[in-house]
Design an enzyme around this catalytic site. Sequence first.
Site, PDB file in Angstrom:
ATOM      1  CB  CYS A 120      -0.903  -0.001   1.224  1.00  0.00           C
ATOM      2  SG  CYS A 120      -2.267   1.188   1.071  1.00  0.00           S
ATOM      3  CB  CYS A 122      -1.788   4.996   3.353  1.00  0.00           C
ATOM      4  SG  CYS A 122      -1.787   3.446   4.260  1.00  0.00           S
ATOM      5  CB  CYS A 130      -4.382   3.777  -0.120  1.00  0.00           C
ATOM      6  SG  CYS A 130      -4.820   3.719   1.628  1.00  0.00           S
ATOM      7  CE  LYS A 195      -8.004  -0.975   4.459  1.00  0.00           C
ATOM      8  NZ  LYS A 195      -6.606  -0.672   4.175  1.00  0.00           N
ATOM      9  NE  ARG A 217      -6.700   5.124   4.615  1.00  0.00           N
ATOM     10  CZ  ARG A 217      -5.650   5.932   4.554  1.00  0.00           C
ATOM     11  NH1 ARG A 217      -5.535   6.812   3.576  1.00  0.00           N
ATOM     12  NH2 ARG A 217      -4.711   5.890   5.488  1.00  0.00           N
ATOM     13  CD  GLU A 233     -14.272  -4.279  -4.366  1.00  0.00           C
ATOM     14  OE1 GLU A 233     -13.307  -4.951  -4.781  1.00  0.00           O
ATOM     15  OE2 GLU A 233     -14.334  -3.047  -4.503  1.00  0.00           O
ATOM     16  CE  LYS A 248      -7.631  -3.411   7.599  1.00  0.00           C
ATOM     17  NZ  LYS A 248      -6.563  -2.831   6.881  1.00  0.00           N
ATOM     18  CB  SER A 274      -5.468  -0.928  15.105  1.00  0.00           C
ATOM     19  OG  SER A 274      -6.257  -0.080  14.282  1.00  0.00           O
ATOM     20  CE1 TYR A 313      -1.595  -4.759  14.549  1.00  0.00           C
ATOM     21  CE2 TYR A 313      -4.002  -4.803  14.603  1.00  0.00           C
ATOM     22  CZ  TYR A 313      -2.824  -4.415  13.999  1.00  0.00           C
ATOM     23  OH  TYR A 313      -2.866  -3.697  12.834  1.00  0.00           O
TER      24      TYR A 313
HETATM   25  C1  PBG Z   1      -3.243   0.491   4.900  1.00  0.00           C
HETATM   26  C2  PBG Z   1      -3.830  -0.336   5.977  1.00  0.00           C
HETATM   27  C3  PBG Z   1      -4.666   0.056   7.031  1.00  0.00           C
HETATM   28  C4  PBG Z   1      -4.828  -1.062   7.827  1.00  0.00           C
HETATM   29  C5  PBG Z   1      -4.147  -2.102   7.235  1.00  0.00           C
HETATM   30  N1  PBG Z   1      -3.550  -1.642   6.071  1.00  0.00           N
HETATM   31  C6  PBG Z   1      -5.193   1.366   7.429  1.00  0.00           C
HETATM   32  C7  PBG Z   1      -6.081   2.125   6.554  1.00  0.00           C
HETATM   33  O1  PBG Z   1      -6.646   1.647   5.578  1.00  0.00           O
HETATM   34  O2  PBG Z   1      -6.182   3.310   6.862  1.00  0.00           O
HETATM   35  C8  PBG Z   1      -5.590  -1.110   9.117  1.00  0.00           C
HETATM   36  C9  PBG Z   1      -5.200  -2.187  10.052  1.00  0.00           C
HETATM   37  C10 PBG Z   1      -5.631  -1.971  11.449  1.00  0.00           C
HETATM   38  O3  PBG Z   1      -6.402  -1.064  11.786  1.00  0.00           O
HETATM   39  O4  PBG Z   1      -5.182  -2.768  12.289  1.00  0.00           O
HETATM   40  N2  PBG Z   1      -4.020   0.794   3.827  1.00  0.00           N
END
Ligand code: PBG
Length: 327
Positions: A120, A122, A130, A195, A217, A233, A248, A274, A313
Amino acid sequence: MLFPEYRPRRLRRTDNLRALVRETHLRVEDLIYPLFVCEGEKIRQEIKSMPGIYRFSIDTLLEEVKQAFELGLKAVLLFGIPSKKDETGSSAYAKDGIIQRAVRRIKERFPELVVITDVCLCEYTSHGHCGIVKDGEVDNDLTLEQLARIAVSHAKAGADIVAPSDMMDGRVARIREALDEADFTQVAIMSYAVKYCSAFYGPFREAADSAPKFGDRRSYQMDPANSREALREAYLDIEEGADIIMVKPALSYLDVVKMLREEFNHPLAVYQVSGEYAMIKAASQMGWLEEERILWETLISIKRAGADLIITYFAKKVAELLLKGVK
Ligand code: PBG
């Protein structure tokens, strides 16, 4: 047969009876451990909104990977935090970029460990989007070329799987083509097929320093209100050559996980992101929830919904619990 002849409680009476009829299991092989790697030395900097999760420099990353490996974890997912960002995210495919060096070092020491890399822009762009920004918008087709370069550079460094998380259209096909042209036919693609545009990514953006500097985004990540679109998708990514598809975040999207499980035969990964980690940590630090039990319950729900793999995590913690025989 109904009550009083049939009594479901009979099979819940003891630990061993419950184990005998348990339908869903969690194994250490199911887990993927995400790690943040930054420039410098001897760095082990805790992320404020993710207690217990750190940014590592390559030397300390190797110690962390060793621990994970010794706990039986089989796969890591790497996110890079470069020291320099620019408009086009060029450090993402530098031969000596942070990820490229980290992958080489990990593979030297732990050749069997499955190394997955985030593909990616970003974390590498000055604007935090991104993709490549043109006239104030993220330009899909220009971005594809960058993603293809990044994926090939990760493959050259020794990545087993590349994981595009950008949500550009057509990126899986473009990456597959680039990998094959460069003779990396054996490198697999785990695509973030579904996503969502989610506030659950908040803590990650602190960790990876990747929050967008303008806008959001929503023009590339999916609307949380949509599930039929998730099928489209996933279908596209599979047609384009994805080896593993991903949903995700996890907990708010288990209906989507279940739908994809029923519709497709490809391995399905689910990312407990996260914000999901942060919620569990915060509540347990307050003494309001029991961390281990909540953790177990969330992960088993993700598997029950149909996930084959879980990116979490908590991977090390779960591996420890599994070694202790906690179920
Ligand atoms: C990058 C990316 C993101 C995450 C994984 N790859 C963040 C986003 O899209 O802003 C998030 C993972 C997480 O929150 O643990 N594009």
